[in-house]
Design an enzyme around this catalytic site. Structure first.
Site, short mmCIF file in Angstrom:
data_model
loop_
_atom_site.label_atom_id
_atom_site.label_comp_id
_atom_site.label_asym_id
_atom_site.label_seq_id
_atom_site.Cartn_x
_atom_site.Cartn_y
_atom_site.Cartn_z
CD GLU A 165 -48.36 -21.60 19.22
OE1 GLU A 165 -47.73 -22.31 19.15
OE2 GLU A 165 -49.07 -21.05 18.31
CB ALA B 164 -54.04 -15.95 18.65
CD GLU C 139 -52.23 -22.95 15.69
OE1 GLU C 139 -52.44 -22.04 16.71
OE2 GLU C 139 -52.59 -23.90 16.47
N GLY D 294 -51.06 -18.98 15.48
CA GLY D 294 -52.43 -18.57 14.70
C GLY D 294 -52.17 -18.63 13.42
#
Ligand code: CO8
Length: 258
Positions: free
Chosen positions: A132, A66, A112, A109
């Site tokens: 993260e 992200a 993911e 992300g």
């Protein structure tokens, strides 16, 4: 589809290809990119001329997570009220088979996002991880759930708690990726797999995807029951007749995708 700023979109035969394209940020996933990927995937999903979708990045990065610069100033209320990143759940509802072709970093992300896809084909230089925790947060796009289902508790716990990354070979050994290929062949191999899927009946491929995904949501008995009902529904399609008659006639099937 030239209105997109953060992705490139093209079609090769019955395969739709979405390429993440923020090279300046190693394809970090910002809000705009999420909206664009979803719009492109939905358009392909409802296009009867598309039988499989490839999601890919660059040789250096599938996606490095992200967008940290976008998230850094936010507070709990911003994240909660916007239900930040919940839009990615919609990608899991795309019914056309989705292939992630991953080279380079697939972190946070990015990892993911690859796991939201139905299968991952990895270049030898691919690296997967959920770092993260090093940023003072935890996965938020399904990583703690999908990684655990893919590779089991021990390795998932280690990766989520330490942020250590995993190379392509280990990822294949652990069940995270379907296949590892030389980096130079990544797109050709992903395309060959996508073309193979797209040559099948689209409704039957959708039913097959639905059946496998039920395994993640339910008990064995309920899953087997659901599979049987989906199997029975194949017999309502033109493509079941064509597939079986073609076998008996000793010729390749010519699916109508209906
Ligand atoms: N966000 C924003 N920018 C990024 C990101 C990112 N995730 N990753 C890289 N960039 C940028 C860098 O800032 C740099 O920009 P600039 O040149 O302007 O400084 C550019 O991309 C190139 O990166 P590097 O110079 O760092 O390249 P290196 O080859 O030296 O390193 C790495 C590559 C190892 C991938 C390194 O960039 C890195 O560690 N990136 C961050 C990886 C990471 O921690 N990802 C997880 C992010 S958090 C997350 O994904 C949470 C998801 C769920 C949120 C849901 C909320 C509900």
């Amino acid at each position: 589809m030239s209105e997109f700023e953060t992705i490139l979109v093209k079609q090769e035969g019955r395969v739709g290809i979405i390429t993440l394209n923020r090279p300046e940020a190693l394809n970090a996933l910002n809000v705009r990119l999420g909206t664009e990927v979803l719009a492109a995937a939905r358009a392909f999903d409802t296009d009867p001329g598309i039988g499989a979708i490839i999601l890919t990045g660059s040789e250096r990065a599938f996606a490095a997570g992200a967008d940290i610069k976008e998230m850094a100033p936010r507070g709990f209320a911003d994240m909660y009220v916007e239900d930040f990143f919940s839009g990615w759940d919609e990608l899991a509802r795309v019914r056309t088979p989705l292939i992630a072709a991953v080279a380079g970093h697939a972190l946070g992300g990015g990892c993911e996002l690859a796991m939201i896809c139905d299968l991952i084909i990895a270049a030898e230089n691919a690296r997967f991880g959920q770092p993260e925790i090093k940023l003072g947060v935890i996965p938020g796009m399904g990583g703690s759930q999908r990684l655990t289902r893919a590779i089991g508790k021990a390795k998932a716990m280690e990766m989520v708690l330490t942020g250590r990354t995993m190379g392509a070979e280990e990822a294949e050994r652990s069940g995270l990726v379907a296949r590892v290929v030389p980096a130079a062949e990544l797109m050709d191999q992903a395309l060959a797999t996508a073309e193979a899927i797209a040559s099948m009946s689209k409704p039957i491929a959708m039913l097959a995807k639905e059946a496998v995904n039920i395994a993640f949501e339910t008990s064995l008995a309920e899953g087997v029951h659901a599979e049987r009902r989906l199997n029975h529904s194949c017999f309502a399609t033109e493509d079941q007749k064509e597939g079986m008659v073609a076998f008996i006639d000793k010729r390749p099937p010519n699916f109508s995708h209906k």
